[in-house]
Design a protein around this motif. Structure first.
Motif, PDB file in Angstrom:
ATOM      1  N   VAL A  39      11.698   7.543   4.544  1.00 24.18           N
ATOM      2  CA  VAL A  39      10.694   7.916   3.243  1.00 24.18           C
ATOM      3  C   VAL A  39       9.807   6.281   3.476  1.00 24.18           C
ATOM      4  O   VAL A  39       9.403   5.953   2.476  1.00 24.18           O
ATOM      5  CB  VAL A  39      11.439   8.248   2.326  1.00 24.18           C
ATOM      6  N   ASN A  40      10.552   5.496   2.866  1.00 21.95           N
ATOM      7  CA  ASN A  40      10.854   4.075   2.954  1.00 21.95           C
ATOM      8  C   ASN A  40       9.521   3.760   4.008  1.00 21.95           C
ATOM      9  O   ASN A  40       8.470   3.239   3.766  1.00 21.95           O
ATOM     10  CB  ASN A  40      11.270   3.160   2.783  1.00 21.95           C
ATOM     11  N   ALA A  41       9.393   3.967   4.806  1.00 22.71           N
ATOM     12  CA  ALA A  41       8.062   3.910   6.282  1.00 22.71           C
ATOM     13  C   ALA A  41       6.975   4.808   5.499  1.00 22.71           C
ATOM     14  O   ALA A  41       6.083   3.960   5.332  1.00 22.71           O
ATOM     15  CB  ALA A  41       8.540   4.340   7.364  1.00 22.71           C
ATOM     16  N   ALA A  42       6.844   5.390   5.291  1.00 25.84           N
ATOM     17  CA  ALA A  42       5.443   6.308   4.393  1.00 25.84           C
ATOM     18  C   ALA A  42       5.438   5.995   2.905  1.00 25.84           C
ATOM     19  O   ALA A  42       4.109   5.770   3.203  1.00 25.84           O
ATOM     20  CB  ALA A  42       6.203   7.962   4.521  1.00 25.84           C
ATOM     21  N   ILE A  43       6.472   5.519   2.209  1.00 24.17           N
ATOM     22  CA  ILE A  43       6.027   4.813   1.091  1.00 24.17           C
ATOM     23  C   ILE A  43       5.230   3.175   1.604  1.00 24.17           C
ATOM     24  O   ILE A  43       4.137   3.148   1.607  1.00 24.17           O
ATOM     25  CB  ILE A  43       6.690   4.175   0.022  1.00 24.17           C
ATOM     26  N   THR A  44       4.812   2.409   1.891  1.00 20.89           N
ATOM     27  CA  THR A  44       5.203   1.398   2.867  1.00 20.89           C
ATOM     28  C   THR A  44       4.412   2.104   3.805  1.00 20.89           C
ATOM     29  O   THR A  44       2.815   1.136   3.788  1.00 20.89           O
ATOM     30  CB  THR A  44       5.881   0.518   3.744  1.00 20.89           C
ATOM     31  N   LEU A  45       3.827   2.592   4.220  1.00 23.27           N
ATOM     32  CA  LEU A  45       2.247   3.420   5.106  1.00 23.27           C
ATOM     33  C   LEU A  45       1.369   3.609   4.338  1.00 23.27           C
ATOM     34  O   LEU A  45       0.403   2.941   4.099  1.00 23.27           O
ATOM     35  CB  LEU A  45       2.193   4.362   6.405  1.00 23.27           C
ATOM     36  N   PHE A  46       1.505   3.882   2.994  1.00 25.24           N
ATOM     37  CA  PHE A  46       1.264   4.375   1.880  1.00 25.24           C
ATOM     38  C   PHE A  46       0.446   3.075   1.232  1.00 25.24           C
ATOM     39  O   PHE A  46      -0.686   2.982   0.718  1.00 25.24           O
ATOM     40  CB  PHE A  46       1.152   5.738   0.829  1.00 25.24           C
ATOM     41  N   GLY A  47       0.879   1.980   1.242  1.00 19.51           N
ATOM     42  CA  GLY A  47       0.445   1.013   0.162  1.00 19.51           C
ATOM     43  C   GLY A  47      -0.647   0.132   1.311  1.00 19.51           C
ATOM     44  O   GLY A  47      -1.239  -0.709   0.436  1.00 19.51           O
ATOM     45  N   ILE A  48      -0.224  -0.144   2.769  1.00 13.33           N
ATOM     46  CA  ILE A  48      -0.859  -0.630   3.234  1.00 13.33           C
ATOM     47  C   ILE A  48      -2.491  -0.060   3.663  1.00 13.33           C
ATOM     48  O   ILE A  48      -3.052  -0.272   3.433  1.00 13.33           O
ATOM     49  CB  ILE A  48      -0.009  -0.471   4.610  1.00 13.33           C
ATOM     50  N   TYR A  49      -2.326   1.763   3.527  1.00 14.14           N
ATOM     51  CA  TYR A  49      -3.510   1.996   3.709  1.00 14.14           C
ATOM     52  C   TYR A  49      -4.306   1.909   2.662  1.00 14.14           C
ATOM     53  O   TYR A  49      -5.384   1.891   2.252  1.00 14.14           O
ATOM     54  CB  TYR A  49      -3.344   3.647   4.018  1.00 14.14           C
ATOM     55  N   GLU A  50      -3.720   1.810   1.416  1.00 15.46           N
ATOM     56  CA  GLU A  50      -4.340   1.855   0.214  1.00 15.46           C
ATOM     57  C   GLU A  50      -5.412   0.466  -0.320  1.00 15.46           C
ATOM     58  O   GLU A  50      -6.419  -0.050  -0.811  1.00 15.46           O
ATOM     59  CB  GLU A  50      -3.692   2.087  -1.232  1.00 15.46           C
ATOM     60  N   ALA A  51      -4.264  -0.318   0.043  1.00 17.61           N
ATOM     61  CA  ALA A  51      -4.824  -2.071   0.679  1.00 17.61           C
ATOM     62  C   ALA A  51      -6.186  -2.054   1.051  1.00 17.61           C
ATOM     63  O   ALA A  51      -7.089  -2.583   1.192  1.00 17.61           O
ATOM     64  CB  ALA A  51      -3.212  -2.345   0.283  1.00 17.61           C
ATOM     65  N   ILE A  52      -5.702  -1.494   2.269  1.00 20.10           N
ATOM     66  CA  ILE A  52      -6.507  -1.313   3.161  1.00 20.10           C
ATOM     67  C   ILE A  52      -7.661  -1.284   2.508  1.00 20.10           C
ATOM     68  O   ILE A  52      -9.065  -1.921   3.086  1.00 20.10           O
ATOM     69  CB  ILE A  52      -6.550  -1.641   5.324  1.00 20.10           C
ATOM     70  N   ARG A  53      -8.398   0.033   2.769  1.00 18.83           N
ATOM     71  CA  ARG A  53      -8.944   1.027   2.750  1.00 18.83           C
ATOM     72  C   ARG A  53      -9.983   0.577   0.988  1.00 18.83           C
ATOM     73  O   ARG A  53     -11.128   0.302   1.233  1.00 18.83           O
ATOM     74  CB  ARG A  53      -8.746   2.575   1.499  1.00 18.83           C
ATOM     75  N   LEU A  54      -9.241   0.347  -0.557  1.00 23.47           N
ATOM     76  CA  LEU A  54      -9.776  -0.882  -0.879  1.00 23.47           C
ATOM     77  C   LEU A  54     -10.620  -1.980  -0.663  1.00 23.47           C
ATOM     78  O   LEU A  54     -11.520  -2.027  -1.132  1.00 23.47           O
ATOM     79  CB  LEU A  54      -8.694  -0.590  -2.599  1.00 23.47           C
ATOM     80  N   SER A  55      -9.655  -2.866   0.281  1.00 23.34           N
ATOM     81  CA  SER A  55     -10.109  -3.910   0.514  1.00 23.34           C
ATOM     82  C   SER A  55     -11.778  -3.510   1.631  1.00 23.34           C
ATOM     83  O   SER A  55     -12.832  -4.564   0.999  1.00 23.34           O
ATOM     84  CB  SER A  55      -9.649  -5.036   1.494  1.00 23.34           C
TER      85      SER A  55
END
Length: 147
Positions: A39-55
């Motif tokens: 689940v840590n990988a999923a949490i990290t993936l979501f955080g990275i996704y949101e950072a890239i999306r917002l950028s």
């Protein structure tokens, strides 16, 4: 510096979610089971996704594959470093019985210490950050398809 504010912010939020998830697992004594680290990988993936999306939303004309990848890696690296320091603090100061219970549950078959476990946590987090950044960038890269 302005380019790093977004990944630092998302890295800190992602690390806070990782720490909260770890502490929730600790409430139910499930934090000694390494299977829950998926689940840590999923949490990290979501955080990275949101950072890239917002950028990409903030500055679509200057967004490139390299820029998005950099944002993802920085976000994941910050989340990993903060979580790794928390993990070290938890295993040495808050719950000294955690590490022996974790090692008994893993059944590695050889002696290990806190340094090796913290190193493994850091390497797993950094590798997850790189893979997650490459994966997320497949969604946000510019396509050269003409059709």
């Amino acid at each position: 510096m302005k380019n790093l504010i977004l990944p630092i912010r998302f890295g800190l939020v992602t690390s806070a979610v990782l720490i909260a998830y770890f502490l929730v697992l600790a409430l139910f004594n499930k934090h000694i089971n390494p299977a829950f680290s998926l689940v840590n990988a999923a949490i990290t993936l979501f955080g990275i996704y949101e950072a890239i999306r917002l950028s990409k939303l903030e500055n679509p004309e200057a967004f490139s594959y390299g820029e998005g990848f950099k944002i993802g890696v920085v976000t994941g690296s910050i989340a990993t470093l903060v979580f790794t320091f928390f993990f070290l603090f938890y295993a040495t100061e808050i719950s000294p019985s955690f590490l022996p219970a974790l090692l008994d549950n893993i059944h590695w078959g050889f002696k290990s210490n806190i340094g090796m476990i913290v190193f493994v946590v850091a390497i797993m987090g950094l590798s997850t950050s790189v893979v997650a950044s490459l994966t997320v960038m497949q969604l946000f890269k510019r396509s050269n398809n003409l059709a």
